[in-house]
Scaffold this motif. Structure first.
Motif, PDB file in Angstrom:
ATOM      1  N   HIS A 126       0.908  -0.996   0.065  1.00 44.29           N
ATOM      2  CA  HIS A 126       0.073  -0.043  -0.123  1.00 44.29           C
ATOM      3  C   HIS A 126       1.025   1.317   0.010  1.00 44.29           C
ATOM      4  N   ILE A 146       0.607  -2.229   8.312  1.00 48.25           N
ATOM      5  CA  ILE A 146      -0.028  -2.601   7.293  1.00 48.25           C
ATOM      6  C   ILE A 146       1.357  -3.731   6.748  1.00 48.25           C
ATOM      7  N   ASP A 182      -7.253   4.190  10.947  1.00 51.06           N
ATOM      8  CA  ASP A 182      -8.446   4.308  10.360  1.00 51.06           C
ATOM      9  C   ASP A 182      -8.374   3.251   8.990  1.00 51.06           C
ATOM     10  N   PRO A 184     -10.602   0.803   7.357  1.00 49.36           N
ATOM     11  CA  PRO A 184     -11.840  -0.227   7.506  1.00 49.36           C
ATOM     12  C   PRO A 184     -11.710  -1.514   6.319  1.00 49.36           C
ATOM     13  N   GLY A 185     -10.820  -1.423   5.303  1.00 50.45           N
ATOM     14  CA  GLY A 185     -10.744  -2.463   4.374  1.00 50.45           C
ATOM     15  C   GLY A 185      -9.677  -3.540   4.820  1.00 50.45           C
ATOM     16  N   TYR A 186      -9.076  -3.352   5.772  1.00 47.55           N
ATOM     17  CA  TYR A 186      -7.659  -4.115   5.981  1.00 47.55           C
ATOM     18  C   TYR A 186      -8.094  -4.919   7.514  1.00 47.55           C
TER      19      TYR A 186
ATOM     20  N   ARG B  26      -6.043   2.141  -8.261  1.00 51.30           N
ATOM     21  CA  ARG B  26      -5.537   1.310  -7.837  1.00 51.30           C
ATOM     22  C   ARG B  26      -6.375  -0.010  -8.270  1.00 51.30           C
ATOM     23  N   LEU B  75      -6.317  -5.042  -1.684  1.00 53.03           N
ATOM     24  CA  LEU B  75      -6.315  -3.753  -1.716  1.00 53.03           C
ATOM     25  C   LEU B  75      -7.020  -3.143  -0.561  1.00 53.03           C
ATOM     26  N   ILE B  76      -5.928  -2.180   0.180  1.00 59.73           N
ATOM     27  CA  ILE B  76      -6.347  -1.663   1.461  1.00 59.73           C
ATOM     28  C   ILE B  76      -7.660  -1.290   1.471  1.00 59.73           C
ATOM     29  N   ASN B  77      -7.917  -0.078   0.464  1.00 55.12           N
ATOM     30  CA  ASN B  77      -9.100   0.624   0.382  1.00 55.12           C
ATOM     31  C   ASN B  77     -10.356   0.054  -0.148  1.00 55.12           C
ATOM     32  N   VAL B  78     -10.089  -1.271  -0.276  1.00 59.52           N
ATOM     33  CA  VAL B  78     -11.499  -1.977  -0.675  1.00 59.52           C
ATOM     34  C   VAL B  78     -12.059  -2.613   0.457  1.00 59.52           C
ATOM     35  N   VAL B  79     -13.036  -2.172   1.011  1.00 59.96           N
ATOM     36  CA  VAL B  79     -13.999  -2.386   2.055  1.00 59.96           C
ATOM     37  C   VAL B  79     -14.902  -3.655   1.855  1.00 59.96           C
TER      38      VAL B  79
END
Lengths: 577, 170
Positions: A126, A146, A182, A184-186, B26, B75-79
């Motif tokens: 990331h 991460i 913050d 939310p997707g990890y 991304r 992908l870290i930003n995929v919720v």
């Protein structure tokens, strides 16, 4: 507490427990270099930003802690792309901080501007472009989280100059000492599915020809000890991939060594003939499997990996276990201890394996009197003359394969190399990083002459920063692995592979960088040179071993061939397989 | 991930992502570097200002859907990622088109448009601009029909989709 972004960045790194970072300052990152003067963090000034990245990798692989590098914008950021990609492919935890032009200048083609997050998107786990000074502490915390959890990997944090420059009001921020991530997707998964563990244990109990296929994930998960328990409980043979050398001791009776394109015959063939492969933190890389549709055709697969995307990416597993290797292996040990290891008679399998080991050991033709020095002989002598816990790093090519083949790795984290990306020039900076992390250990970089010329200037760093390493340069005057392919697959038509054994003068070059330089031409001189190098601990040493140019790495599975078509050295061609 | 595997070549994924700059790059970059083919892509913010919703139609002949989903999930930003099964979702696409329409063929064209549920947006001397919202198959059919008139300019949005409230979708 009122603070500026630059001080906050260094403070945030300190709070993450960073003890050392590798870097080189420049325009956009200048404001962050001022608070470094007052920081507890040691900064190692490199001579090229690629060196900073590989040093951070070497440090991370040797210590298990994330490696940290800091460089400026533009060309510095592009120079560190190679180590980022290297760390991405080998799952090495890195945090790389890059300077960026001030926010208002972004997108204007400003001096030393490049789209660093855009360029590194595909080679990092990331990356972040921080746009507010207030976000710096949280972003640093997220970056380390991460980089070090789940499947580890490199994370880049791009910092525009204005948010760290105390002269700019945009750098003002409030340090609260209490920031929440913050993300939310990890949600990296650590636990394992117990029913899958039971299913794997059942396959292990009934397998007649099982093999544990151990990859780098076992080292990342700090799972070597529990792996040993699993092996001793189950009595199953182990292969350790290039990324996992040392995860299980080579001296153990059940260790078959390295599989793959230049693996030893027994490791390759045992996997090929197995009826069960238990893959632990391994990813069925093409260099291990050979032609995939011809790989281990009769084997059922148990695949343990923390990265769900590896399960089924190359070979569909019969039992897939997503999770941390240590947790999974502990669970497997518990399941086998509780439910028994089965009562299959594996005598015949063991005797086939020992037959292969007797008929197809790693071998080379020793030098006859007056012959050129053999590179394999140098590795053997080095292995026998150094402590068992010596850390060995390597570049990429023939010397890397010989080092992996002929060294005996008895401990985890003693072998550091560039496996996935195959980055020439990796060994010297990686050795420096490893030595910084493990100052009491002996660190040898095994290098080739092609590799050496790519990153040798970091020996200046080792001298000036007092980080003494030792370099065994296997100088065969060729890009040896490329030459081997041209010899074997291009009818010996050698194209652009010849370097020079004499230019540069490696001994003089080493000395000019503050190292002890030695030159060795004959086998008789080898032990004394190594002994002398081992006695020097106040500066780096380079031994220019001038070795035979036409030596090949065997065995070899030709590119595109199945592992059953493994090519053995000429002396073993008549052996019954 | 809901819904079981479907035998269709094209699968619709609804990907909820953090509403941050660079997230679309991304996602698109991941598809490009892994060799996954995108048939259609639509992105817009959601009712939650921190999140955006990407509706992406994936061609699974290029890669197994499972790989696409697992790689996206990294992908870290995929919720969140959900697959919408065509039998249990409502899919819509918008088309606007400028088409040749000589005065003597306009009535016939408008009849077709009415039957399809479209609208006339404007009328020129020998062309009309039309819009149509509908399931992708109906848009495909109408596009084919318009070819007979002569398409001057044409734009589809890519599909958006929601799961059906209950029972099969349309």
């Amino acid at each position: 507490m009122q603070m500026d972004g630059g001080r906050a960045l260094i403070r945030a790194l300190e709070e993450e427990g960073v003890e050392v970072m590798f870097g080189l300052p420049g325009g956009a990152i200048l404001p962050v270099y001022d608070p470094i003067i007052d920081s507890s963090i040691r900064h190692v000034l490199v001579r090229h930003e690629q060196g900073a990245g590989h040093m951070a990798e070497g440090y991370a692989q040797a210590t298990g802690r994330p490696g940290v590098a800091m460089v400026t914008s533009g060309p510095a950021a592009t120079n560190i792309v190679t180590p980022l990609c290297d760390a991405y492919l080998d799952s090495t935890p890195l945090v790389v901080v890059t300077g960026q032009v001030p926010l208002p200048a972004i997108g204007t083609d400003a001096f030393q501007e490049c789209d660093t997050t855009g360029i590194t998107m595909a080679v990092t786990k990331h990356n972040f472009l921080v746009t507010e000074a207030q976000d710096i502490p949280r972003t640093v915390k997220e970056a380390f989280h991460i980089a070090t959890t789940g499947r580890p990997g490199p994370v880049l944090v791009d910092i525009p100059k204005d948010i760290v420059d105390p002269k700019n009001p945009r750098s003002a921020m409030e340090w609260t000492g209490d920031v929440e991530m913050d993300l939310p997707g990890y949600h990296p998964r650590t636990g394992v599915d117990q029913s899958a563990i039971e299913a794997a244990a059942d396959l292990i109990r009934t397998a007649e020809r099982p093999i544990l296929y151990v990859g780098g994930g076992v080292l990342k998960a700090r799972a070597s000890e529990v792996l040993r328990k699993l092996v001793e409980l189950s009595g199953i043979h182990v292969v350790t991939t290039l990324m996992a050398r040392g995860a299980f001791p080579d001296g153990h009776d059940l260790c078959l060594g390295m599989p793959g394109m230049h693996g030893n015959f027994t490791a390759v063939t045992a996997m090929q003939e197995a009826d069960l492969l238990v893959a632990l933190g391994a990813r069925f890389d093409d260099r291990v499997t050979g032609r995939i549709d011809g790989f281990a055709p009769g084997a059922q697969i148990v695949h343990v990996d923390i990265d769900a995307a590896e399960l089924g990416k190359v070979r569909r597993p019969d039992v897939a276990i997503q999770g941390d290797c240590r947790v999974a292996i502990e669970a497997l040990v518990a399941a086998l201890a509780a439910g028994g290891v089965g009562n299959v008679d594996r005598t015949a399998w063991r005797s086939r394996i020992s037959g292969w080991q007797e008929r197809f050991p790693l071998t080379y033709e020793p030098s006859a009197p007056g012959d050129r020095l053999k590179p394999q002989y140098v590795i053997e002598q080095l292995r026998d003359a150094t402590p068992e816990d010596t850390i060995v790093t390597s570049g990429v090519g023939q010397h890397q394969m010989w080092a992996s083949q002929y060294w005996n790795f008895e401990h985890p984290y003693t072998w550091i190399n560039s496996g996935g990306l195959g980055t020439m020039g990796f060994s010297i900076p990686a050795a420096i990083g490893a030595k910084v992390g493990c100052p009491d250990r002996m660190v040898w970089a095994v290098d080739g002459d092609g590799c050496f010329q790519m990153t040798a200037q970091e020996l200046v760093t080792s001298t000036v920063e007092n980080i003494p390493i030792k370099v065994a340069l296997l100088n065969n005057s060729y890009l040896g692995m490329v030459r081997q392919w041209q010899d074997m697959f291009y009818e010996e038509r050698l194209s652009e592979v010849h370097l020079s054994q004499d230019v540069p003068d490696y001994k003089a070059w080493a000395e000019s960088m503050g190292c002890v330089g030695m030159r060795v031409d004959s086998p008789e001189e080898v032990p004394a040179a190594i002994a002398k190098a081992n006695e020097i601990d106040d500066r780096s040493v380079v031994i220019d071993f001038r070795v035979a140019a036409d030596e090949k790495v065997f065995p070899m599975v030709p590119s595109g061939a199945a592992n059953s078509d493994i090519v053995v050295p000429p002396s073993q061609e008549d052996q019954e397989r | 991930m809901s819904a079981g595997p479907s035998k269709n070549r094209y699968h619709t994924l609804v990907v909820t992502v953090e509403n941050k700059f660079g997230v679309l790059a991304r996602v698109a970059g991941l598809f490009a570097r892994r060799g996954f083919n995108i048939e259609s892509l639509a992105v817009a913010p959601t009712d939650d200002e921190d999140l955006s919703r990407i509706t992406v139609v994936v061609d699974v002949e290029s890669a197994p859907l499972e790989q696409v989903v697992k790689q996206l999930d990294k992908l870290i930003n995929v919720v969140e990622i959900r697959e919408l099964h065509p039998d249990h979702s409502v899919e819509r696409e918008l088309m606007i088109v400028t088409v040749m329409a000589e005065p003597d063929r306009r009535d016939e064209l408008v009849e077709h448009l009415d039957r399809a549920g479209g609208k006339v947006l404007s009328v020129g001397t020998d062309a009309m601009m039309l819009s149509l919202v509908g399931p992708p198959a109906r848009i495909d059919d109408f596009e084919n029909l318009l070819r007979g008139y002569g398409i001057i300019e044409f734009q589809r949005t890519g599909r958006v989709a929601l799961a059906s409230l209950d029972g099969p979708g349309d």
